[in-house]
Design a protein around this motif. Structure first.
Motif, short mmCIF file in Angstrom:
data_model
loop_
_atom_site.label_atom_id
_atom_site.label_comp_id
_atom_site.label_asym_id
_atom_site.label_seq_id
_atom_site.Cartn_x
_atom_site.Cartn_y
_atom_site.Cartn_z
N LEU A 244 16.78 0.97 9.48
CA LEU A 244 15.59 1.80 9.25
C LEU A 244 14.60 1.16 8.29
CD1 LEU A 244 17.28 5.29 8.68
CD2 LEU A 244 16.57 4.28 10.82
N ILE A 245 15.06 0.23 7.47
CA ILE A 245 14.17 -0.18 6.38
C ILE A 245 13.82 -1.67 6.45
CG2 ILE A 245 14.82 1.68 4.80
CD1 ILE A 245 16.56 -0.42 3.36
N HIS A 246 12.71 -1.97 5.78
CA HIS A 246 12.22 -3.35 5.74
C HIS A 246 12.72 -4.02 4.46
CE1 HIS A 246 9.64 -2.84 9.24
NE2 HIS A 246 9.37 -1.63 8.79
N PRO A 247 12.71 -5.36 4.46
CA PRO A 247 13.26 -6.06 3.29
C PRO A 247 12.50 -5.71 2.00
CG PRO A 247 12.82 -7.59 5.10
CD PRO A 247 12.26 -6.28 5.51
N GLN A 248 13.24 -5.79 0.89
CA GLN A 248 12.66 -5.46 -0.43
C GLN A 248 11.88 -6.67 -0.95
OE1 GLN A 248 16.40 -4.46 -2.39
NE2 GLN A 248 15.53 -2.49 -2.95
N ILE A 249 10.69 -6.86 -0.47
CA ILE A 249 9.91 -7.98 -0.98
C ILE A 249 8.99 -7.49 -2.10
CG2 ILE A 249 8.25 -9.81 -0.40
CD1 ILE A 249 9.40 -9.64 2.49
N ASN A 250 8.10 -6.61 -1.75
CA ASN A 250 7.22 -6.02 -2.77
C ASN A 250 6.92 -4.59 -2.35
OD1 ASN A 250 5.27 -5.23 -4.51
ND2 ASN A 250 4.00 -7.07 -4.30
N ARG A 251 7.64 -3.67 -2.97
CA ARG A 251 7.53 -2.26 -2.58
C ARG A 251 6.20 -1.65 -3.03
NH1 ARG A 251 10.89 -2.73 1.14
NH2 ARG A 251 12.99 -1.86 1.03
N ALA A 252 5.43 -2.37 -3.87
CA ALA A 252 4.13 -1.83 -4.31
C ALA A 252 3.08 -2.01 -3.22
CB ALA A 252 3.69 -2.53 -5.60
N LYS A 253 3.41 -2.79 -2.22
CA LYS A 253 2.42 -3.07 -1.16
C LYS A 253 2.92 -2.60 0.20
CE LYS A 253 0.30 -7.09 -3.39
NZ LYS A 253 -0.96 -6.43 -3.71
N ALA A 254 1.94 -2.31 1.08
CA ALA A 254 2.28 -1.96 2.47
C ALA A 254 2.81 -3.21 3.16
CB ALA A 254 1.04 -1.44 3.19
N LEU A 255 3.35 -3.04 4.35
CA LEU A 255 3.97 -4.18 5.04
C LEU A 255 2.94 -5.25 5.39
CD1 LEU A 255 6.41 -2.12 7.26
CD2 LEU A 255 7.01 -3.54 5.28
N HIS A 256 1.77 -4.81 5.87
CA HIS A 256 0.77 -5.81 6.27
C HIS A 256 0.18 -6.54 5.05
CE1 HIS A 256 -1.82 -2.35 5.30
NE2 HIS A 256 -2.74 -3.25 5.04
N GLU A 257 0.44 -6.02 3.85
CA GLU A 257 -0.09 -6.66 2.63
C GLU A 257 0.92 -7.60 1.97
OE1 GLU A 257 -2.79 -2.88 1.00
OE2 GLU A 257 -0.70 -3.07 0.42
N GLN A 258 2.12 -7.69 2.52
CA GLN A 258 3.14 -8.55 1.90
C GLN A 258 2.68 -9.99 1.88
OE1 GLN A 258 6.15 -7.37 0.54
NE2 GLN A 258 5.37 -5.32 1.00
N PHE B 92 20.21 0.34 16.90
CA PHE B 92 19.11 1.29 17.04
C PHE B 92 18.11 0.93 15.95
CE2 PHE B 92 18.67 6.11 17.88
CZ PHE B 92 18.40 5.91 19.22
N VAL B 93 16.93 0.53 16.34
CA VAL B 93 15.89 0.24 15.34
C VAL B 93 14.97 1.44 15.30
CG1 VAL B 93 13.94 -1.26 14.78
CG2 VAL B 93 16.05 -2.24 15.72
N PHE B 94 14.90 2.06 14.15
CA PHE B 94 14.04 3.23 14.01
C PHE B 94 13.27 3.16 12.70
CE2 PHE B 94 13.63 6.87 16.76
CZ PHE B 94 14.36 6.45 17.87
N PRO B 95 12.22 3.96 12.56
CA PRO B 95 11.53 3.98 11.27
C PRO B 95 12.40 4.66 10.23
CG PRO B 95 10.65 5.65 12.74
CD PRO B 95 11.59 4.84 13.55
N SER B 96 12.03 4.49 8.98
CA SER B 96 12.74 5.15 7.90
C SER B 96 12.62 6.66 8.04
CB SER B 96 12.13 4.72 6.56
OG SER B 96 12.46 5.64 5.56
N THR B 97 13.65 7.37 7.57
CA THR B 97 13.57 8.84 7.61
C THR B 97 12.57 9.37 6.60
OG1 THR B 97 15.43 8.89 6.09
CG2 THR B 97 15.94 9.22 8.40
N ILE B 98 12.28 8.60 5.55
CA ILE B 98 11.39 9.15 4.51
C ILE B 98 10.15 8.30 4.21
CG2 ILE B 98 13.01 10.62 3.26
CD1 ILE B 98 13.31 8.24 1.30
N LYS B 99 10.26 6.97 4.35
CA LYS B 99 9.09 6.14 3.99
C LYS B 99 8.04 6.29 5.08
CE LYS B 99 12.01 2.89 1.62
NZ LYS B 99 12.65 1.59 1.64
N LYS B 100 6.80 6.56 4.69
CA LYS B 100 5.75 6.77 5.66
C LYS B 100 4.84 5.55 5.71
CE LYS B 100 7.40 10.86 6.31
NZ LYS B 100 8.56 10.84 7.18
N ALA B 101 4.33 5.27 6.92
CA ALA B 101 3.48 4.09 7.09
C ALA B 101 2.06 4.53 7.47
CB ALA B 101 4.05 3.20 8.19
N GLY B 102 1.08 3.68 7.14
CA GLY B 102 -0.31 3.93 7.55
C GLY B 102 -0.60 3.15 8.83
#
Ligand SMILES: Cc1cc2nc3c(=O)[nH]c(=O)nc-3n(C[C@H](O)[C@H](O)[C@H](O)COP(=O)(O)OP(=O)(O)OC[C@H]3O[C@@H](n4cnc5c(N)ncnc54)[C@H](O)[C@@H]3O)c2cc1C
Length: 485
Positions: A149-163, A199-209
């Motif tokens: 469900l989750i993406h790697p812990q690179i920089n949680r202060a930024k969205a995925l496209h901003e990594q 099963f690849v699914f989005p996180s149950t709690i983290k929301k994306a823009g």
């Protein structure tokens, strides 16, 4: 096909030769490798239990008439919910609640999403059909699943496209006539090494823009698909001795980092493609979170019963049950158990049918329980640690007891109130494996995090809670004595 046996589970894993890596090696056959064979056997026992207790564990498929697993059952009555839960708890008892990702966890998700799936049709009606078809396929073939469900812990202060390297998290590379191609890394697949599909699914709690749409995906792939790799953390099943390692030598599920190297997923296995809005609502609007919480609470009850049993046995073993603080600690576990049972009872007996004809447990009861248990579980572990004291570390191995010279010393020196040294140390090794071994530490970590970050779950809980009646209650009370406002 229908429900599978343990033998069939192992044969399928053997044949699949999934792309599993551990300790710097590719694992050719997880069913015989020392790191995984014991937990594979524990999983096989779960599948065998289906045929040992067919009345409890199986039901007739509505489409094929075959006997299929009860934990796939679409509940339409409260009795169905209770039957599902009894099957869940029968499986949980087989591992005393130590296998968090026994197949029922994801079977609940697949069932709920398969049956309550209008949401997936928002971008294409075919996606709703796909998840419906997948539910049937998984049920009819008793597919064992892991999920990420989750993406790697690179920089949680930024969205995925901003990594700094936005190609690291799993993302969509291409859509073509046959399907999609995906690339990148996902976390964290418990049982990734010992299941058939991911099963690849989005996180149950983290929301994306919207700008994270390329990362907003839901699909399923076999664990031997070209380009997929399950890279295990160090396995903690150290030694094949059930006396020394009563839990870790049986229930070490493993967790994998999942790497996708341009993996092709056919359209029929895609459920959400590049749509953050649907991803953000996937668990709630399908009621998957409700049925998964039902499984989680049912399993937590079995685990709490076991922990209570360990605490009480420790009290007996070293004669400490008359001390006030010891009784108070026993009481804490007892009250946790009874509270969880009350949540479950309310959830099942306040269940309601939704517009899809699914009988959903009362989520208010389950949501409270699933938010509370991760916070209280470390306290249960702490109680065992405090009660056991030096007993948690004076735990020689079985081989020490068998040693001609030191065995008799240990037998005498480590005896308990009413048990011999060999039995007392076995009990304390169990307490150690629950609390302080690598396996035990992971259990505590698992209970805290597996359903999502409890802090953010708590924030969502607070935001969604209907607070108005309680505020109004106080305002009404104050108003009675107010002269002006
Ligand atoms: C043993 C174990 C097994 C697991 N099994 C699975 C599995 O089978 N499948 C699966 O998909 N996942 C699994 N998970 C992953 C689990 O879902 C995540 O650990 C959980 O969702 C938290 O996400 P994270 O680990 O990325 O933490 P992060 O999001 O990286 O958080 C790290 C810390 O930063 C804080 N933080 C980060 N962002 C914010 C924010 N925006 N606001 C407030 N605080 C923030 C958190 O509170 C936390 O303290 C497992 C985890 C564990 C530990």
């Amino acid at each position: 096909m229908g429900a599978k046996t343990g033998k069939e589970y192992k044969e399928r894993l053997k044949k699949a030769r999934n792309n599993v890596y551990a300790n710097g090696q590719r694992i050719e056959d997880v069913t015989i490798h020392s790191a995984f064979k014991n937990v594979v056997n524990s999983m096989a026992k779960l599948y065998d239990l289906q045929y040992e207790k067919p009345d409890k564990m199986l039901y007739q498929s509505p489409t094929t008439g075959r006997q299929v697993g009860m934990t796939f059952k679409h509940p339409t009555t409260i009795d169905d919910l209770i039957n599902r839960r009894e099957a869940i708890q029968a499986w949980a008892r087989s591992s005393q609640g130590m296998m968090g990702r026994s197949p029922d966890y994801l079977n609940a998700q697949v069932m709920a999403m398969g049956m309550n799936n209008d949401l997936f049709a928002e971008s294409d009606p075919q996606f709703a059909q796909n998840i419906r078809d997948y539910y049937e396929y998984a049920r009819e073939n008793d597919i064992s699943l892991t999920h990420t469900l989750i993406h790697p812990q690179i920089n949680r202060a930024k969205a995925l496209h901003e990594q700094k390297d936005a190609t690291v998290p799993l993302h969509l590379v291409e859509e073509n006539a046959d399907g999609i191609i995906v690339n990148g890394i996902r976390l964290l697949a418990t049982q990734g090494a010992i299941t058939e599909e991911t099963f690849v699914f989005p996180s149950t709690i983290k929301k994306a823009g919207e700008r994270d749409d390329p990362y907003s995906l839901a699909f399923v792939v076999p664990n031997n698909a070209p380009g997929i790799k399950h890279i295990s953390r160090e396995p903690w099943d150290y030694k094949d001795n059930k006396w020394d390692y009563p839990l870790s030598s049986r229930f070490e599920e493993g967790d994998t980092v999942v790497s996708f190297d341009n993996v092709f997923v056919p359209w029929e296995k895609v459920f959400i493609c590049g749509n953050s809005s649907i991803c953000n609502r996937a668990f709630l609007e399908t009621n998957a979170v409700v049925h998964m919480s039902h499984q989680v609470v049912a399993k937590a009850i079995v685990k709490t019963e076991f922990i209570l049993g360990i605490a009480l046995n420790i009290m007996d073993a070293i004669g400490i049950d008359q001390f006030q603080h010891v009784q108070d600690k026993g009481r804490d576990i007892m009250i946790t158990l009874e509270t969880m049972k009350s949540h479950l009872y309310r959830a099942e007996h306040n269940a309601k049918l939704d517009r899809y004809g699914t009988m959903n447990p009362d989520f208010a009861a389950l949501d409270a329980a699933r938010n509370w248990y991760p916070r209280i579980y470390p306290d249960l572990v702490e109680i065992i640690r405090i009660l056991a004291a030096s007993g948690l570390t004076s735990i020689p191995t079985e081989a020490d007891f068998e040693h001609e010279e030191i065995g008799p010393i240990l037998e005498r020196g480590l005896q308990g109130k009413n048990i011999n040294g060999y039995e007392r140390v076995q009990l304390f090794r169990l307490a150690w494996d629950l609390t302080a071994s690598a396996f035990g530490a992971r259990q505590t970590h698992y209970e805290y995090y597996f359903f999502g970050d409890p802090i953010r779950m708590g924030m969502t809980y607070f935001e969604k809670f209907d607070k108005e009646p309680y505020k109004q209650q106080v305002q009404d009370f104050l108003k009675e004595t107010r002269k002006y406002s």
